[in-house]
Design a protein around this motif. Sequence first.
Motif, short mmCIF file in Angstrom:
data_model
loop_
_atom_site.label_atom_id
_atom_site.label_comp_id
_atom_site.label_asym_id
_atom_site.label_seq_id
_atom_site.Cartn_x
_atom_site.Cartn_y
_atom_site.Cartn_z
N PHE A 175 3.76 1.74 -10.12
CA PHE A 175 3.47 0.69 -9.31
C PHE A 175 2.07 0.68 -8.91
CE2 PHE A 175 3.12 -1.91 -5.56
CZ PHE A 175 3.86 -3.17 -5.56
N ASN A 176 1.15 -0.29 -9.23
CA ASN A 176 -0.22 -0.24 -8.98
C ASN A 176 -0.79 -1.67 -8.79
OD1 ASN A 176 -3.08 0.60 -8.90
ND2 ASN A 176 -3.01 0.66 -11.08
N LEU A 177 -1.56 -1.80 -7.60
CA LEU A 177 -1.99 -3.08 -7.25
C LEU A 177 -3.34 -3.17 -8.07
CD1 LEU A 177 -1.27 -3.46 -3.53
CD2 LEU A 177 0.02 -4.59 -5.29
N GLY A 178 -3.96 -2.29 -8.74
CA GLY A 178 -5.17 -2.49 -9.44
C GLY A 178 -6.38 -2.75 -8.47
N VAL A 192 11.78 2.96 -5.97
CA VAL A 192 11.19 3.24 -4.97
C VAL A 192 10.15 2.17 -4.41
CG1 VAL A 192 9.89 4.79 -3.37
CG2 VAL A 192 11.97 5.51 -4.64
N PRO A 193 9.25 1.75 -5.06
CA PRO A 193 8.11 0.96 -4.73
C PRO A 193 8.64 -0.40 -5.00
CG PRO A 193 7.56 1.88 -6.81
CD PRO A 193 8.48 2.61 -6.13
N TRP A 194 9.25 -0.85 -5.84
CA TRP A 194 10.10 -2.08 -5.83
C TRP A 194 11.00 -2.40 -4.97
CZ3 TRP A 194 7.60 -5.90 -7.80
CH2 TRP A 194 6.87 -5.77 -8.75
N ALA A 195 11.65 -1.30 -4.45
CA ALA A 195 12.86 -1.47 -3.20
C ALA A 195 12.12 -1.77 -1.94
CB ALA A 195 13.57 -0.07 -2.98
N SER A 229 0.76 -1.17 0.03
CA SER A 229 0.02 0.00 -0.18
C SER A 229 0.87 1.25 -0.13
CB SER A 229 -0.81 0.02 1.38
OG SER A 229 -1.96 -0.98 1.16
N MET A 230 1.95 1.18 0.62
CA MET A 230 2.99 2.36 0.77
C MET A 230 3.54 2.57 -0.42
SD MET A 230 1.81 3.43 3.57
CE MET A 230 2.93 4.80 3.93
N ALA A 231 4.02 1.40 -1.19
CA ALA A 231 4.66 1.44 -2.52
C ALA A 231 3.62 2.13 -3.54
CB ALA A 231 4.97 0.14 -2.59
N GLU A 232 2.41 1.99 -3.44
CA GLU A 232 1.69 2.58 -4.33
C GLU A 232 1.57 4.06 -4.29
OE1 GLU A 232 -2.01 0.36 -5.89
OE2 GLU A 232 -2.11 0.37 -3.73
N LEU A 233 1.56 4.60 -3.05
CA LEU A 233 1.66 5.93 -2.76
C LEU A 233 3.10 6.62 -3.18
CD1 LEU A 233 -0.11 6.32 0.97
CD2 LEU A 233 -1.08 6.53 -1.68
#
Length: 541
Positions: free
Chosen positions: A438-441, A273-276, A81-85
Amino acid sequence: MESPQHSIAKADEALLAELGYKQEFKRAFTPLEVFGIAFSIIGLLPSIASVLFYAVPNGGPASMVWGWAVASLFILCIGMSMAELGSAAPTSGGYPRMTWMNYSYTSGHHSLSSLRCRNLLSWIVGCKSFTSIVTSRTSIDWGCAVQIMAAASIGSGQTFTATSAQTFGVYVAIVLSHAVICCLGTAVLARLQTVYVVLNVGLCLAVMIGLPAATPKENMNSASYALANFTNLNGWPDGYAFILSFLAPSWTIGAFDSSVHISEESSNAATAVPWAIVSAIGIAGILGWAINVSLAFCMGTDVDSLLNSPIGQPLAQIFFDRFGQNATLALWSIVVLAQYMMGSSMVLASSRQTFAFARDGALPFSSWLYRMNGFTKTPVNTVWFVAAISIIFGLLSFAGPQAINAIFSLSVTALYIAYIIPIAARFAFKNDFKPGPFNLGIFSFPVAVIAVSYMFIMDIVFFFPTTPQTDVANMNYTVVVLGGILMLSIMWYYCPVYGGVHWFTGPVSNIEMLGEEGASSIRVSVEKNVREDIVEPSVGT
């Protein structure tokens, strides 16, 4: 023909400009090094050493193994969730900035929070986020100081026991040395992250393989003991004790948002950043579980002796029992080094976040803190500011072990509050949030519900004392400190004349330095923003 690296750099700068900021840092962090800072701050084995005393009395081997596994899955949901932001708004300001708005100076206004409460929510997230980074800094370096004292105890044949003053002196020396390191140039700090990753992974593998090899077969615990024995020493009901053991993985696999705070120094930040974040949590969860399984089989059955060891560290005592004095000192020195590197990375991340807060005028002495050193091109002032605050927090050690242990809990509970608000705001308020790469859809909402629910429950759980029968000396003061900081931050916000309600307007753009074309675009956007605020005024206006 333009090189791919140059194209990525221009795209990063353009995205940052859309978010309202000019490029001030050198983008020297590669995607691997962005992962490196998140993984090095997690600092798997030294972190497990620092908080093993939370899991051992609250379930013993079963909590170490299965508590880690369960908590890691929930933490992964938080991270996603934080990676999406972080992918949508990769700035050093992190989640206070995201809570307020995701603002594009070229395509219009995209607000996460309602215009009526975004200033207050951003203020609260900022205060809790700052509290978390300072307490995380304190707990990491305090853990390092305790580990150094444990090494001294091992070297003395367990005849040496450190006093609070001696441990505090070592702690101060560690904090100051970290400040010196983090005043170096961005390129040097970036290259160090690869070293940190290699050292951490190598250390984990050495323990996972070496500890079972060094344990005599007759001293190995059975599978039924290692995987199913539940030893509850603190008196809480077993189910609740099992949940209390979650503090160990929650603190260990924490501060993964550090990669967000160096996003303005990262190449291809919206993706890196999100993948990290996600990869650091995933790898730490798997390796950490394997380490705990190894410990559960090799720790013996005398849990009391581990907790009451004169060495002062359960993991160090396990190593001493299996490797002997000299080999333990050699291995433990590497653990201490990894913990030291972990603290260095945390100073780096916290100084960048503090710089971003000062850039928005949200801290005392913001004009002094928001300065880039002309030689190193790094925010040296914020590095020393964070170090000074960490030393002040370290003074709590003289109030007793419960006071300094509250710092470990506080670093998690404050961080979870800072995480809950922006995640919830995305779905609680009407907005036109624009996701990044980076999006979880369709999974974004259910994952966010799981993440917020877990963090809310854990914040309540971590407010309770170690045992149900407690007194003033053994009380858990996390709720007092956290509640006090929250109350003071709200009082400061609504203070007559000087309160933030009169001057805090959220993130402050500095993009006007980019030239007339950029300034013209900003004027149009700001005018649009002002019109919207008139229609739907912010809190306190």
